[in-house]
Design a protein around this motif. Structure first.
Motif, PDB file in Angstrom:
ATOM      1  N   PRO A 103       0.792  -1.226   0.000  1.00 18.39           N
ATOM      2  CA  PRO A 103       0.000   0.000   0.000  1.00 18.39           C
ATOM      3  C   PRO A 103       0.831   1.287   0.000  1.00 18.39           C
ATOM      4  O   PRO A 103       0.288   2.371   0.105  1.00 18.39           O
ATOM      5  N   GLN A 104       2.144   1.178  -0.127  1.00 22.13           N
ATOM      6  CA  GLN A 104       3.017   2.349  -0.072  1.00 22.13           C
ATOM      7  C   GLN A 104       3.569   2.678  -1.456  1.00 22.13           C
ATOM      8  O   GLN A 104       3.752   1.793  -2.289  1.00 22.13           O
ATOM      9  N   CYS A 105       3.861   3.977  -1.679  1.00 21.02           N
ATOM     10  CA  CYS A 105       4.424   4.448  -2.945  1.00 21.02           C
ATOM     11  C   CYS A 105       5.816   5.018  -2.705  1.00 21.02           C
ATOM     12  O   CYS A 105       5.999   5.874  -1.833  1.00 21.02           O
ATOM     13  N   PHE A 106       6.788   4.551  -3.511  1.00 18.12           N
ATOM     14  CA  PHE A 106       8.176   4.959  -3.361  1.00 18.12           C
ATOM     15  C   PHE A 106       8.733   5.475  -4.679  1.00 18.12           C
ATOM     16  O   PHE A 106       8.257   5.118  -5.750  1.00 18.12           O
ATOM     17  N   TYR A 107       9.776   6.290  -4.549  1.00 11.81           N
ATOM     18  CA  TYR A 107      10.488   6.832  -5.699  1.00 11.81           C
ATOM     19  C   TYR A 107      11.964   6.867  -5.342  1.00 11.81           C
ATOM     20  O   TYR A 107      12.341   7.382  -4.292  1.00 11.81           O
ATOM     21  N   VAL A 108      12.798   6.311  -6.214  1.00 16.93           N
ATOM     22  CA  VAL A 108      14.239   6.355  -5.996  1.00 16.93           C
ATOM     23  C   VAL A 108      14.788   7.512  -6.805  1.00 16.93           C
ATOM     24  O   VAL A 108      14.696   7.535  -8.025  1.00 16.93           O
ATOM     25  N   ASN A 109      15.341   8.486  -6.099  1.00 20.57           N
ATOM     26  CA  ASN A 109      15.931   9.651  -6.743  1.00 20.57           C
ATOM     27  C   ASN A 109      17.428   9.396  -6.865  1.00 20.57           C
ATOM     28  O   ASN A 109      18.112   9.220  -5.860  1.00 20.57           O
ATOM     29  N   ARG A 110      17.928   9.382  -8.084  1.00 21.02           N
ATOM     30  CA  ARG A 110      19.347   9.081  -8.327  1.00 21.02           C
ATOM     31  C   ARG A 110      20.280  10.247  -8.006  1.00 21.02           C
ATOM     32  O   ARG A 110      21.489  10.062  -7.931  1.00 21.02           O
ATOM     33  N   ALA A 111      19.735  11.442  -7.824  1.00 19.21           N
ATOM     34  CA  ALA A 111      20.574  12.598  -7.505  1.00 19.21           C
ATOM     35  C   ALA A 111      21.216  12.363  -6.138  1.00 19.21           C
ATOM     36  O   ALA A 111      20.548  11.982  -5.189  1.00 19.21           O
ATOM     37  N   GLU A 112      22.509  12.566  -6.069  1.00 20.77           N
ATOM     38  CA  GLU A 112      23.201  12.346  -4.805  1.00 20.77           C
ATOM     39  C   GLU A 112      23.137  13.603  -3.960  1.00 20.77           C
ATOM     40  O   GLU A 112      23.570  14.671  -4.391  1.00 20.77           O
ATOM     41  N   LYS A 113      22.568  13.452  -2.780  1.00 24.71           N
ATOM     42  CA  LYS A 113      22.393  14.568  -1.850  1.00 24.71           C
ATOM     43  C   LYS A 113      22.718  14.095  -0.446  1.00 24.71           C
ATOM     44  O   LYS A 113      22.720  12.903  -0.166  1.00 24.71           O
ATOM     45  N   SER A 114      22.950  15.057   0.444  1.00 24.57           N
ATOM     46  CA  SER A 114      23.092  14.715   1.858  1.00 24.57           C
ATOM     47  C   SER A 114      21.727  14.217   2.354  1.00 24.57           C
ATOM     48  O   SER A 114      20.706  14.410   1.680  1.00 24.57           O
ATOM     49  N   TRP A 115      21.701  13.609   3.524  1.00 22.46           N
ATOM     50  CA  TRP A 115      20.449  13.084   4.070  1.00 22.46           C
ATOM     51  C   TRP A 115      19.425  14.208   4.215  1.00 22.46           C
ATOM     52  O   TRP A 115      18.275  14.057   3.787  1.00 22.46           O
ATOM     53  N   SER A 116      19.821  15.346   4.781  1.00 20.13           N
ATOM     54  CA  SER A 116      18.860  16.436   5.007  1.00 20.13           C
ATOM     55  C   SER A 116      18.391  17.056   3.684  1.00 20.13           C
ATOM     56  O   SER A 116      17.214  17.408   3.550  1.00 20.13           O
ATOM     57  N   PHE A 162      27.279   8.886   7.951  1.00 16.12           N
ATOM     58  CA  PHE A 162      27.491  10.322   8.096  1.00 16.12           C
ATOM     59  C   PHE A 162      26.486  11.097   7.239  1.00 16.12           C
ATOM     60  O   PHE A 162      26.465  10.941   6.018  1.00 16.12           O
ATOM     61  N   CYS A 163      25.722  11.963   7.868  1.00 14.61           N
ATOM     62  CA  CYS A 163      24.611  12.667   7.223  1.00 14.61           C
ATOM     63  C   CYS A 163      25.030  13.599   6.087  1.00 14.61           C
ATOM     64  O   CYS A 163      24.233  13.847   5.177  1.00 14.61           O
ATOM     65  N   ASN A 164      26.252  14.120   6.122  1.00 16.46           N
ATOM     66  CA  ASN A 164      26.683  15.072   5.093  1.00 16.46           C
ATOM     67  C   ASN A 164      27.230  14.402   3.840  1.00 16.46           C
ATOM     68  O   ASN A 164      27.479  15.077   2.840  1.00 16.46           O
ATOM     69  N   GLU A 165      27.427  13.092   3.883  1.00 16.57           N
ATOM     70  CA  GLU A 165      27.851  12.370   2.671  1.00 16.57           C
ATOM     71  C   GLU A 165      26.697  12.391   1.677  1.00 16.57           C
ATOM     72  O   GLU A 165      25.529  12.480   2.064  1.00 16.57           O
ATOM     73  N   THR A 166      26.994  12.305   0.394  1.00 22.93           N
ATOM     74  CA  THR A 166      25.934  12.377  -0.613  1.00 22.93           C
ATOM     75  C   THR A 166      25.673  11.017  -1.244  1.00 22.93           C
ATOM     76  O   THR A 166      26.611  10.311  -1.635  1.00 22.93           O
ATOM     77  N   TYR A 167      24.396  10.667  -1.309  1.00 30.00           N
ATOM     78  CA  TYR A 167      23.921   9.401  -1.877  1.00 30.00           C
ATOM     79  C   TYR A 167      22.566   9.626  -2.512  1.00 30.00           C
ATOM     80  O   TYR A 167      21.855  10.578  -2.170  1.00 30.00           O
ATOM     81  N   PRO A 168      22.149   8.713  -3.383  1.00 33.10           N
ATOM     82  CA  PRO A 168      20.760   8.736  -3.852  1.00 33.10           C
ATOM     83  C   PRO A 168      19.839   8.499  -2.641  1.00 33.10           C
ATOM     84  O   PRO A 168      20.306   8.057  -1.589  1.00 33.10           O
ATOM     85  N   PHE A 169      18.558   8.738  -2.805  1.00 34.54           N
ATOM     86  CA  PHE A 169      17.646   8.592  -1.677  1.00 34.54           C
ATOM     87  C   PHE A 169      16.305   8.056  -2.157  1.00 34.54           C
ATOM     88  O   PHE A 169      15.978   8.114  -3.337  1.00 34.54           O
ATOM     89  N   VAL A 170      15.545   7.499  -1.220  1.00 33.37           N
ATOM     90  CA  VAL A 170      14.240   6.923  -1.542  1.00 33.37           C
ATOM     91  C   VAL A 170      13.169   7.770  -0.863  1.00 33.37           C
ATOM     92  O   VAL A 170      13.179   7.932   0.361  1.00 33.37           O
ATOM     93  N   CYS A 171      12.248   8.300  -1.679  1.00 38.19           N
ATOM     94  CA  CYS A 171      11.122   9.086  -1.173  1.00 38.19           C
ATOM     95  C   CYS A 171       9.878   8.197  -1.081  1.00 38.19           C
ATOM     96  O   CYS A 171       9.759   7.196  -1.797  1.00 38.19           O
ATOM     97  N   GLU A 172       8.968   8.614  -0.234  1.00 38.13           N
ATOM     98  CA  GLU A 172       7.677   7.942  -0.101  1.00 38.13           C
ATOM     99  C   GLU A 172       6.581   8.998  -0.031  1.00 38.13           C
ATOM    100  O   GLU A 172       6.759  10.033   0.596  1.00 38.13           O
ATOM    101  N   ILE A 173       5.475   8.719  -0.719  1.00 39.06           N
ATOM    102  CA  ILE A 173       4.302   9.600  -0.581  1.00 39.06           C
ATOM    103  C   ILE A 173       3.154   8.788  -0.032  1.00 39.06           C
ATOM    104  O   ILE A 173       3.160   7.574  -0.063  1.00 39.06           O
TER     105      ILE A 173
END
Length: 185
Positions: free
Chosen positions: A68-81, A174-185
């Protein structure tokens, strides 16, 4: 002839007047239930059964459903915040999967060739001391799927990461390292 409640099941199987063992009673009950299920199943269409198996939500592109959940993998590398802020700008947040392993499999299935094998997800550290750290998903559930030697409570490793090729898959990093991230709506 009056039938007691204990013998009602026996009437259905034509066994009035004789006592049966507990094992026979269980077997008769199982057979009765099996017949009822067979009648119910024959009245359902294949499409209905498929719907029960795939209780997935319809998700807007580019999101994909995992249950029942919706996810999106964003390939842009960003810090966690920054990843979290990007997810919030589109009306969601970093992923808080109800089943980490199903999300992991969905990412593997949908994105076969990843250069980067780690992704920011939505969890937070809520206590940290010399004995280790305690983590929770945004929903408040404890994070339990830690990779070996994780969460190791090293100074500055305060953000939650999913390892695509690991089982169990969760890391603190480490939160300031940059990685892709997974969003959920």
């Amino acid at each position: 002839m009056r039938v007691s409640s204990k013998n009602r099941l026996f009437v259905a199987f034509g066994a009035v007047g004789r006592q049966s063992s507990e094992g026979e009673d269980t077997m008769k009950l199982f057979c009765c239930l099996a017949v009822l299920v067979a009648f119910a199943m024959s009245s359902m269409s294949i499409d209905t059964l498929q719907d029960y198996r795939n209780l997935e939500r319809h998700c807007p592109a580019p999101f994909f459903a995992v249950g029942p959940q919706c996810f999106y993998v964003n390939r842009a590398e960003k810090s966690w915040s920054m990843g979290r802020a990007a997810c919030q700008r589109i009306g969601g947040d970093l992923a808080d999967p109800s089943n980490t392993y199903l999300l992991l499999e969905a990412i593997r299935d949908k994105h076969e060739s990843w250069v980067e094998k780690f992704f920011w997800v939505g969890g937070e550290i809520f206590t940290k001391d010399s004995d280790g750290s305690m983590w929770a998903w945004f929903s408040g559930r404890p994070v339990t799927e830690w990779a070996p030697n994780q969460a190791n409570a090293r100074e500055g490793e305060d953000c939650l990461m999913l390892g695509l090729n690991d089982d169990p898959p969760m890391y603190d990093y480490f939160c300031n390292e940059t990685y892709p991230f997974v969003c959920e709506i």
